[in-house]
Design an enzyme around this catalytic site. Structure first.
Site, mmCIF file in Angstrom:
data_model
loop_
_atom_site.group_PDB
_atom_site.id
_atom_site.type_symbol
_atom_site.label_atom_id
_atom_site.label_comp_id
_atom_site.label_asym_id
_atom_site.label_seq_id
_atom_site.Cartn_x
_atom_site.Cartn_y
_atom_site.Cartn_z
ATOM 1 N N LYS A 180 2.399 -3.119 7.505
ATOM 2 C CA LYS A 180 2.518 -3.517 5.956
ATOM 3 C C LYS A 180 4.197 -2.862 5.565
ATOM 4 O O LYS A 180 4.714 -3.818 4.751
ATOM 5 C CB LYS A 180 1.466 -2.575 5.052
ATOM 6 N N TYR A 193 -1.434 -0.273 11.069
ATOM 7 C CA TYR A 193 -1.790 -0.893 9.890
ATOM 8 C C TYR A 193 -0.375 -0.725 8.930
ATOM 9 O O TYR A 193 0.264 -1.639 8.397
ATOM 10 C CB TYR A 193 -3.129 -0.735 9.271
ATOM 11 N N THR A 253 0.932 -1.298 -0.106
ATOM 12 C CA THR A 253 0.074 0.092 0.015
ATOM 13 C C THR A 253 0.815 1.199 0.109
ATOM 14 O O THR A 253 1.991 1.189 0.510
ATOM 15 C CB THR A 253 -0.818 0.058 1.342
ATOM 16 N N ASP A 254 0.349 2.431 -0.472
ATOM 17 C CA ASP A 254 0.769 3.673 -0.419
ATOM 18 C C ASP A 254 1.157 3.939 1.110
ATOM 19 O O ASP A 254 1.986 4.930 1.189
ATOM 20 C CB ASP A 254 0.318 4.561 -1.202
ATOM 21 N N GLU A 255 0.324 3.625 1.937
ATOM 22 C CA GLU A 255 0.402 3.942 3.322
ATOM 23 C C GLU A 255 1.669 3.792 4.135
ATOM 24 O O GLU A 255 2.031 4.595 4.931
ATOM 25 C CB GLU A 255 -0.779 3.412 4.121
HETATM 26 P P1 NAD Z 1 -9.757 -7.345 2.506
HETATM 27 O O1 NAD Z 1 -9.749 -6.938 4.079
HETATM 28 O O2 NAD Z 1 -10.941 -6.982 1.845
HETATM 29 O O3 NAD Z 1 -9.463 -8.749 2.480
HETATM 30 C C1 NAD Z 1 -8.289 -9.372 3.175
HETATM 31 C C2 NAD Z 1 -8.498 -10.985 3.052
HETATM 32 O O4 NAD Z 1 -7.442 -11.694 3.528
HETATM 33 C C3 NAD Z 1 -9.971 -11.665 3.509
HETATM 34 O O5 NAD Z 1 -10.492 -12.473 2.758
HETATM 35 C C4 NAD Z 1 -9.376 -12.286 4.841
HETATM 36 O O6 NAD Z 1 -10.313 -13.365 5.112
HETATM 37 C C5 NAD Z 1 -7.998 -12.854 4.325
HETATM 38 N N1 NAD Z 1 -7.086 -12.892 5.725
HETATM 39 C C6 NAD Z 1 -6.890 -12.243 6.615
HETATM 40 N N2 NAD Z 1 -6.347 -12.698 7.559
HETATM 41 C C7 NAD Z 1 -5.840 -14.020 6.877
HETATM 42 C C8 NAD Z 1 -5.057 -15.134 7.559
HETATM 43 N N3 NAD Z 1 -4.141 -14.926 8.590
HETATM 44 N N4 NAD Z 1 -4.761 -16.147 6.680
HETATM 45 C C9 NAD Z 1 -5.566 -16.135 5.351
HETATM 46 N N5 NAD Z 1 -6.195 -15.120 4.983
HETATM 47 C C10 NAD Z 1 -6.489 -14.006 5.765
HETATM 48 O O7 NAD Z 1 -8.558 -6.626 2.043
HETATM 49 P P2 NAD Z 1 -8.297 -5.721 0.643
HETATM 50 O O8 NAD Z 1 -8.750 -4.432 0.719
HETATM 51 O O9 NAD Z 1 -8.877 -6.722 -0.407
HETATM 52 O O10 NAD Z 1 -6.891 -5.773 0.561
HETATM 53 C C11 NAD Z 1 -6.001 -6.754 -0.003
HETATM 54 C C12 NAD Z 1 -4.415 -6.435 0.014
HETATM 55 O O11 NAD Z 1 -4.236 -5.085 -0.562
HETATM 56 C C13 NAD Z 1 -4.144 -6.172 1.442
HETATM 57 O O12 NAD Z 1 -2.670 -6.668 1.498
HETATM 58 C C14 NAD Z 1 -4.087 -4.564 1.444
HETATM 59 O O13 NAD Z 1 -3.051 -4.095 2.469
HETATM 60 C C15 NAD Z 1 -3.658 -4.177 0.124
HETATM 61 N N6 NAD Z 1 -4.409 -3.018 -0.165
HETATM 62 C C16 NAD Z 1 -5.441 -2.614 -0.292
HETATM 63 C C17 NAD Z 1 -5.943 -1.438 -0.722
HETATM 64 C C18 NAD Z 1 -7.361 -1.053 -0.651
HETATM 65 O O14 NAD Z 1 -7.617 0.120 -1.160
HETATM 66 N N7 NAD Z 1 -8.151 -2.017 -0.048
HETATM 67 C C19 NAD Z 1 -5.034 -0.512 -1.276
HETATM 68 C C20 NAD Z 1 -3.591 -0.878 -1.499
HETATM 69 C C21 NAD Z 1 -3.296 -1.903 -0.928
HETATM 70 O O1 DAU Z 2 -4.318 3.784 0.553
HETATM 71 C C1 DAU Z 2 -4.315 2.399 0.464
HETATM 72 C C2 DAU Z 2 -5.254 2.067 1.657
HETATM 73 O O2 DAU Z 2 -6.707 2.632 1.566
HETATM 74 C C3 DAU Z 2 -5.283 0.652 1.909
HETATM 75 O O3 DAU Z 2 -3.884 0.088 2.334
HETATM 76 C C4 DAU Z 2 -6.187 0.191 3.004
HETATM 77 O O4 DAU Z 2 -6.267 -1.157 3.135
HETATM 78 C C5 DAU Z 2 -7.504 0.643 2.715
HETATM 79 O O5 DAU Z 2 -8.464 0.186 4.041
HETATM 80 C C6 DAU Z 2 -7.558 2.316 2.508
HETATM 81 O O6 DAU Z 2 -7.135 2.893 3.788
HETATM 82 P P1 DAU Z 2 -7.774 4.138 4.157
HETATM 83 O O7 DAU Z 2 -7.829 4.614 5.506
HETATM 84 O O8 DAU Z 2 -7.479 5.374 3.287
HETATM 85 O O9 DAU Z 2 -9.367 3.933 3.810
HETATM 86 P P2 DAU Z 2 -10.771 4.088 4.356
HETATM 87 O O10 DAU Z 2 -11.779 4.013 3.427
HETATM 88 O O11 DAU Z 2 -10.710 3.606 5.785
HETATM 89 O O12 DAU Z 2 -10.774 5.851 4.512
HETATM 90 C C7 DAU Z 2 -10.571 6.656 3.489
HETATM 91 C C8 DAU Z 2 -10.678 7.916 3.962
HETATM 92 O O13 DAU Z 2 -12.043 8.403 4.268
HETATM 93 C C9 DAU Z 2 -9.805 8.388 5.237
HETATM 94 O O14 DAU Z 2 -9.337 9.670 5.237
HETATM 95 C C10 DAU Z 2 -10.830 8.197 6.354
HETATM 96 C C11 DAU Z 2 -12.325 8.656 5.730
HETATM 97 N N1 DAU Z 2 -13.392 7.998 6.295
HETATM 98 C C12 DAU Z 2 -13.277 6.599 6.590
HETATM 99 C C13 DAU Z 2 -14.515 5.952 6.698
HETATM 100 C C14 DAU Z 2 -14.556 4.538 6.921
HETATM 101 C C15 DAU Z 2 -14.329 8.816 6.803
HETATM 102 O O15 DAU Z 2 -14.407 9.998 6.977
HETATM 103 N N2 DAU Z 2 -15.520 8.221 7.477
HETATM 104 C C16 DAU Z 2 -15.425 6.669 7.336
HETATM 105 O O16 DAU Z 2 -16.686 6.392 7.742
#
Ligand code: NAD
Ligand code: DAU
Length: 333
Positions: free
Chosen positions: A153, A149, A123-125
C-alpha cells in the site's frame, strides 16, 4: 459525475457505492472488480438494477480492460486491493501484483484518458506502528510499513504521489483507520468474532488482546471520501481516524452483545510482525468539515445485529476457506 469505483464488490467499496447512489442518484457509477475471494456481488444485489449502476468484471492489472473502462468515466475512486494482513504474510506476491502493479496500470490509464480526479484509498498501516504513548500519525509522518500488505500500500501511495508531481495527474489520497460495519468479510477481527460466536465457536484472540486499533464505522469513511472529492486539495493526503480500543476491549464488547462469557476466548499466538498500535490525527480532514457521526458503542451493536439478521450473506463465506493463521495453523472459520 461518471465514477469508476475499483473493488466495489469488497467491504468498503460496496458500502461506498450504496452511499454514493443514495446521496448522488444522478451520478453514474461503474464498479470494476475482478471478484477475488473478497469480492461479493451479493453485497450489491439491492442496487444491481439501479439505472445509474453498472458492474464490469475485470482485473486492474489488465491494461486493455482498464483502458476500456477508463474511457467511459471522469473520476476514479480506487479501492481494489488485497487487503488482509494475514494473507500477505503467507503470500506477499499477489499483494505486490494487485496493490502496486494494479495501481500503476490505473494511473497510466487515468493519465491517458485525462481523468478529472483520481482518489486513492489507503491505510494507516503505511506509517508503521506506535507505542502506547506515542503521538498519533499525521499526513507528515514518515512511511515505515512493517508487513507485506502495508509495504504494498505504501508503494501504491508513492506511485500516486509521483503521478501528481511528475504529470500533474489530479490525485488525492485518504489514509484511513480500521473500518467496521456491514458486508465486511468474516476473515477480519470483528466479523470473524461475531460470526464465530453466533455459531457458538471460540474466538481466536492474538496475544492477550493488547494490540490497539482505531475503529471507524464504514459510513463515516464513505463521507470522508465524498468530502475529499468535493473539497480536497489536489495532490494532498488526508488521514481519517477512528476510536482506539484494544482488541481485548472489542472482544469483550462483542461477547457482551451476544450474551457470551470470556471462556469463549481462545488466546492464540501473535501474527508475524504484529503491529502494536495505530492512531491517526484527523485535524486536517476535520478542517474540511469531517467528523465521525457514528459512535463505536452504538454502531458495533448495530453491526452485531446486522450479522445476526444477514446469515444468508456471511454463512457461505465461512465454508471451505483455507487456513490463514500461520501461527496456530488452525482454521478459525
Ligand atoms: P476487501 O478485501 O473487502 O475488497 C477488495 C475488493 O477488491 C474485492 O471486491 C476484490 O474482488 C477486489 N479486487 C482485488 N483484486 C482485484 C483486481 N486485481 N482487480 C479488480 N478488483 C480486485 O477490501 P476492503 O476492506 O474493502 O478495503 C478496500 C480498500 O480500503 C483497500 O485498498 C484497503 O487497503 C483500504 N483500507 C481498508 C481498511 C479496512 O479496515 N478494511 C482500512 C483502511 C484502508
Ligand atoms: O488499519 C487499517 C487496516 O485494518 C486495513 O488497511 C486492512 O486492510 C484491514 O484488514 C485492517 O487490518 P488489521 O490487521 O488491523 O485488521 P484485522 O481485522 O486483520 O486485525 C485487527 C486486529 O485484531 C489485529 O491486531 C490482529 C487481531 N486479530 C485479528 C484476527 C483476524 C485477532 O486477534 N484475531 C483474529 O482472528
Amino acid at each position: 459525475m461518471k465514477l469508476l469505483v475499483t473493488g466495489g464488490a469488497g467491504f468498503i467499496g460496496s458500502n461506498f457505492i450504496h452511499y454514493w447512489l443514495s446521496h448522488h442518484p444522478t451520478d453514474r457509477v461503474v464498479n470494476f472488480d475482478v471478484l477475488t475471494y473478497a469480492g461479493h456481488l451479493e453485497s450489491l444485489q439491492d442496487i444491481q438494477h439501479h439505472p445509474q449502476y453498472q458492474f464490469i468484471q475485470g482485473d486492474i492489472t489488465n491494461e486493455e480492460a482498464v483502458n476500456a473502462v477508463m474511457a467511459q468515466v471522469d473520476t476514479v475512486v480506487h479501492f481494489a486491493a488485497e487487503s488482509h494482513v494475514d494473507r500477505s504474510i503467507i503470500d506477499p506476491q499477489i499483494f505486490i501484483k494487485t496493490n502496486v502493479v494494479g495501481t500503476s496500470v490505473l494511473l497510466n490509464a487515468a493519465l491517458k484518458y485525462k481523468i478529472k480526479r483520481f482518489h486513492h484509498i489507503s491505510t494507516d498501516e503505511v506509517f508503521g506502528h506506535l507505542g502506547a504513548h506515542d503521538a498519533p500519525f499525521t499526513e507528515a509522518s514518515n512511511y515505515r510499513p512493517r508487513t507485506p500488505y502495508a509495504a504494498s500500500k505504501a508503494a501504491a501511495d508513492m506511485l500516486v504521489r509521483s503521478f501528481f508531481e511528475t504529470y500533474q495527474l489530479p490525485v488525492t489520497i485518504t489514509n484511513c483507520a480500521n473500518n467496521f460495519g456491514p458486508f465486511c468479510d468474516p476473515e477480519k477481527l470483528i466479523p470473524r468474532f461475531i460470526t464465530n460466536l453466533i455459531d457458538n465457536k471460540k474466538v481466536p484472540l492474538m496475544g492477550q488482546g493488547e494490540n490497539i486499533r482505531p475503529w471507524l464505522y464504514v459510513k463515516d469513511h464513505c463521507r470522508a471520501i465524498e468530502l475529499v472529492l468535493e473539497r480536497g486539495i489536489i495532490g494532498e493526503t488526508y488521514c481519517v481516524s477512528g476510536t482506539e480500543h484494544t482488541n481485548h476491549t472489542v472482544t469483550l464488547k462483542i461477547l457482551e452483545l451476544l450474551g457470551k462469557g470470556e471462556s469463549m476466548i481462545e488466546y492464540v499466538g501473535h501474527r508475524l510482525g504484529h503491529d502494536f498500535r495505530y492512531a491517526l490525527d484527523s485535524s486536517k480532514i476535520q478542517r474540511l468539515g469531517w467528523k465521525p457521526e457514528h459512535s463505536f458503542d452504538e454502531w458495533i451493536q448495530k453491526t452485531v445485529q446486522w450479522y445476526q439478521e444477514n446469515e444468508w450473506w456471511w454463512r457461505p463465506l465461512k465454508q471451505g476457506r483455507p487456513v490463514v493463521d500461520r501461527v496456530a495453523q488452525k482454521n478459525y472459520f
